[in-house]
Design a protein around this motif. Sequence first.
Motif, PDB file in Angstrom:
ATOM      1  N   ARG A   1       0.836  -1.210   0.000  1.00  0.00           N
ATOM      2  CA  ARG A   1       0.000   0.000   0.000  1.00  0.00           C
ATOM      3  C   ARG A   1       0.870   1.258   0.000  1.00  0.00           C
ATOM      4  NH1 ARG A   1      -2.603  -3.454  -1.376  1.00  0.00           N
ATOM      5  NH2 ARG A   1      -4.624  -4.237  -0.630  1.00  0.00           N
ATOM      6  N   ARG A   2       1.910   1.263   0.806  1.00  0.00           N
ATOM      7  CA  ARG A   2       2.807   2.425   0.854  1.00  0.00           C
ATOM      8  C   ARG A   2       3.876   2.241  -0.222  1.00  0.00           C
ATOM      9  NH1 ARG A   2       2.920   1.072   6.131  1.00  0.00           N
ATOM     10  NH2 ARG A   2       5.189   0.774   6.123  1.00  0.00           N
ATOM     11  N   ILE A   3       3.526   2.646  -1.438  1.00  0.00           N
ATOM     12  CA  ILE A   3       4.419   2.481  -2.601  1.00  0.00           C
ATOM     13  C   ILE A   3       4.902   3.865  -3.026  1.00  0.00           C
ATOM     14  CG2 ILE A   3       4.677   1.563  -4.925  1.00  0.00           C
ATOM     15  CD1 ILE A   3       2.162  -0.161  -4.366  1.00  0.00           C
ATOM     16  N   VAL A   4       6.208   4.036  -3.013  1.00  0.00           N
ATOM     17  CA  VAL A   4       6.821   5.317  -3.365  1.00  0.00           C
ATOM     18  C   VAL A   4       7.424   5.218  -4.770  1.00  0.00           C
ATOM     19  CG1 VAL A   4       8.782   6.837  -2.834  1.00  0.00           C
ATOM     20  CG2 VAL A   4       7.289   6.013  -1.002  1.00  0.00           C
ATOM     21  N   HIS A   5       7.388   6.321  -5.507  1.00  0.00           N
ATOM     22  CA  HIS A   5       8.013   6.377  -6.838  1.00  0.00           C
ATOM     23  C   HIS A   5       9.153   7.380  -6.834  1.00  0.00           C
ATOM     24  CE1 HIS A   5       8.711   6.413 -11.075  1.00  0.00           C
ATOM     25  NE2 HIS A   5       8.225   7.627 -11.255  1.00  0.00           N
ATOM     26  N   ILE A   6      10.341   6.948  -7.288  1.00  0.00           N
ATOM     27  CA  ILE A   6      11.461   7.879  -7.479  1.00  0.00           C
ATOM     28  C   ILE A   6      11.382   8.380  -8.906  1.00  0.00           C
ATOM     29  CG2 ILE A   6      13.948   8.249  -7.332  1.00  0.00           C
ATOM     30  CD1 ILE A   6      14.145   5.749  -5.620  1.00  0.00           C
ATOM     31  N   ASP A   7      11.197   9.671  -9.055  1.00  0.00           N
ATOM     32  CA  ASP A   7      11.017  10.286 -10.371  1.00  0.00           C
ATOM     33  C   ASP A   7      12.335  10.298 -11.145  1.00  0.00           C
ATOM     34  OD1 ASP A   7       9.899  11.696 -12.440  1.00  0.00           O
ATOM     35  OD2 ASP A   7      10.140  13.644 -11.468  1.00  0.00           O
ATOM     36  N   GLY A   8      12.246  10.203 -12.456  1.00  0.00           N
ATOM     37  CA  GLY A   8      13.431  10.249 -13.305  1.00  0.00           C
ATOM     38  C   GLY A   8      13.779  11.632 -13.811  1.00  0.00           C
ATOM     39  N   GLY A   9      13.155  12.667 -13.245  1.00  0.00           N
ATOM     40  CA  GLY A   9      13.465  14.034 -13.676  1.00  0.00           C
ATOM     41  C   GLY A   9      13.100  14.269 -15.124  1.00  0.00           C
TER      42      GLY A   9
ATOM     43  N   LEU B   1      15.065   8.087   3.084  1.00  0.00           N
ATOM     44  CA  LEU B   1      14.152   7.146   3.738  1.00  0.00           C
ATOM     45  C   LEU B   1      14.708   6.655   5.068  1.00  0.00           C
ATOM     46  CD1 LEU B   1      13.001   5.035   0.635  1.00  0.00           C
ATOM     47  CD2 LEU B   1      11.782   6.932   1.758  1.00  0.00           C
ATOM     48  N   LEU B   2      16.025   6.430   5.125  1.00  0.00           N
ATOM     49  CA  LEU B   2      16.649   5.992   6.377  1.00  0.00           C
ATOM     50  C   LEU B   2      16.593   7.085   7.439  1.00  0.00           C
ATOM     51  CD1 LEU B   2      19.752   4.119   4.915  1.00  0.00           C
ATOM     52  CD2 LEU B   2      17.772   3.081   6.047  1.00  0.00           C
ATOM     53  N   ALA B   3      16.787   8.334   7.018  1.00  0.00           N
ATOM     54  CA  ALA B   3      16.709   9.451   7.969  1.00  0.00           C
ATOM     55  C   ALA B   3      15.294   9.583   8.521  1.00  0.00           C
ATOM     56  CB  ALA B   3      17.136  10.751   7.284  1.00  0.00           C
ATOM     57  N   GLU B   4      14.301   9.375   7.661  1.00  0.00           N
ATOM     58  CA  GLU B   4      12.909   9.431   8.119  1.00  0.00           C
ATOM     59  C   GLU B   4      12.625   8.289   9.108  1.00  0.00           C
ATOM     60  OE1 GLU B   4      10.904  11.461   4.125  1.00  0.00           O
ATOM     61  OE2 GLU B   4      10.650   9.319   4.534  1.00  0.00           O
ATOM     62  N   ARG B   5      13.165   7.113   8.824  1.00  0.00           N
ATOM     63  CA  ARG B   5      12.990   5.980   9.748  1.00  0.00           C
ATOM     64  C   ARG B   5      13.594   6.303  11.113  1.00  0.00           C
ATOM     65  NH1 ARG B   5      16.459   0.575   9.034  1.00  0.00           N
ATOM     66  NH2 ARG B   5      18.005   2.169   9.637  1.00  0.00           N
ATOM     67  N   ASP B   6      14.751   6.948  11.101  1.00  0.00           N
ATOM     68  CA  ASP B   6      15.407   7.297  12.363  1.00  0.00           C
ATOM     69  C   ASP B   6      14.588   8.305  13.165  1.00  0.00           C
ATOM     70  OD1 ASP B   6      17.447   5.606  11.674  1.00  0.00           O
ATOM     71  OD2 ASP B   6      18.783   7.191  10.940  1.00  0.00           O
ATOM     72  N   ARG B   7      13.719   9.047  12.467  1.00  0.00           N
ATOM     73  CA  ARG B   7      12.843  10.010  13.167  1.00  0.00           C
ATOM     74  C   ARG B   7      11.517   9.373  13.572  1.00  0.00           C
ATOM     75  NH1 ARG B   7      14.361  13.403   8.812  1.00  0.00           N
ATOM     76  NH2 ARG B   7      12.200  13.394   8.035  1.00  0.00           N
ATOM     77  N   GLY B   8      11.394   8.065  13.355  1.00  0.00           N
ATOM     78  CA  GLY B   8      10.189   7.356  13.772  1.00  0.00           C
ATOM     79  C   GLY B   8       9.154   7.162  12.693  1.00  0.00           C
ATOM     80  N   LEU B   9       9.434   7.600  11.465  1.00  0.00           N
ATOM     81  CA  LEU B   9       8.484   7.413  10.368  1.00  0.00           C
ATOM     82  C   LEU B   9       8.693   6.037   9.742  1.00  0.00           C
ATOM     83  CD1 LEU B   9       8.784  10.933   8.675  1.00  0.00           C
ATOM     84  CD2 LEU B   9       6.992  10.131  10.234  1.00  0.00           C
ATOM     85  N   PRO B  10       7.613   5.387   9.316  1.00  0.00           N
ATOM     86  CA  PRO B  10       7.767   4.050   8.735  1.00  0.00           C
ATOM     87  C   PRO B  10       8.366   4.117   7.330  1.00  0.00           C
ATOM     88  CG  PRO B  10       5.486   4.750   8.575  1.00  0.00           C
ATOM     89  CD  PRO B  10       6.198   5.802   9.374  1.00  0.00           C
ATOM     90  N   LEU B  11       9.138   3.109   6.985  1.00  0.00           N
ATOM     91  CA  LEU B  11       9.610   2.978   5.620  1.00  0.00           C
ATOM     92  C   LEU B  11       8.435   2.643   4.699  1.00  0.00           C
ATOM     93  CD1 LEU B  11      12.822   0.768   6.027  1.00  0.00           C
ATOM     94  CD2 LEU B  11      12.784   3.155   5.277  1.00  0.00           C
ATOM     95  N   PRO B  12       8.489   3.048   3.443  1.00  0.00           N
ATOM     96  CA  PRO B  12       7.489   2.510   2.508  1.00  0.00           C
ATOM     97  C   PRO B  12       7.691   1.003   2.401  1.00  0.00           C
ATOM     98  CG  PRO B  12       9.260   3.609   1.319  1.00  0.00           C
ATOM     99  CD  PRO B  12       9.481   3.899   2.773  1.00  0.00           C
ATOM    100  N   THR B  13       6.687   0.287   1.949  1.00  0.00           N
ATOM    101  CA  THR B  13       6.867  -1.157   1.783  1.00  0.00           C
ATOM    102  C   THR B  13       7.393  -1.504   0.405  1.00  0.00           C
ATOM    103  OG1 THR B  13       4.592  -1.509   1.031  1.00  0.00           O
ATOM    104  CG2 THR B  13       5.027  -1.622   3.423  1.00  0.00           C
TER     105      THR B  13
END
Length: 333
Positions: A171-179, A223-235
Amino acid sequence: MADVAAKAGVSRALVSIIFRGRPGASQETRERVLRVADEIGYHPDSAARLLARGRSRTLGVMFTVHQTFHSDLIAGIYPEAERLGYDVLLSAATHGRGEAKAVEALLSHRCEAVILLGSGAEAAYFDELARRAVTVSVSRRTPQAHVDFVHSAEGKGVRQAMDYLVELGHRRIVHIDGGRGPGSAERRRAYRAAMRRHGLEAEVRVIPGEHTEESGIDTGRLLLAERDRGLPLPTAVLAGNDRCAWGLLMTLTRAGVDVPGDLSVVGYDDSHLSHLMPIGLTTVRQDAVLMAEHAVRFAVERLEHEGAEPREAVLDPKLVVRGTSGPPPGGSA
């Protein structure tokens, strides 16, 4: 040829006939002439002969050095060009050498047609180039430009990847844009549309990026920095291309993230390195050989049929499932 003729004891005209593969010489004479030519190191200058006729029969290919998918395309261009009687000349775009300079080098070497791999040019440049040489754009489509286009159905490929991830339970699907990379806008739109179609509009997240390993590395760190702040990683993460996916994988696995146990990664291209990594990359396959063959045929047909209009080939992509994807943590929904 005069040297070969004198040593072989035949006329210069007969030497010319033999090297052009025309009838008119006995097998014995033909073998003697070829043997003499080999002894004195004579080879016909096919390029000079073609230029004398006003043709070079050479296709120029502009590519980007660090794009591995371009290597796959080039590997497909050579055999098809040779089959049709054409030579290939390569010119690379790098950080210090732009596309325009790479293309000018091809034109200065009398290439009759130019095949652009993943060009970032705008329609105006395509049109200007098309007035100077037959032009084919591979992977990038620019509407209204008077050139041939060969690309995959970007939206269809992204839909396959997204449907697959949602079926696994993501459900938590992130897209990295190609600019501004080729196909990026289409892939971005298809990602958003797929999330809406699956009722996941609230989960839409597009992270700005490029078609480079550095872009994946930067996203991994974010994403790792966000995890360290308590936010969940995308799946799951759908990367803009394979290179971006590799950078992401490298960063996450070094930080101890289990791929695909904690997070699934999907790329786009299926370049030749995708299945050679310690863990094979799930990715959307573009058929590089088929794209290359279409590009060469489009160029040659327009060279040999004056007045032929540019065409477009849209090829179907295919999802290739390997080791970087699986159900989200906790199993399938």
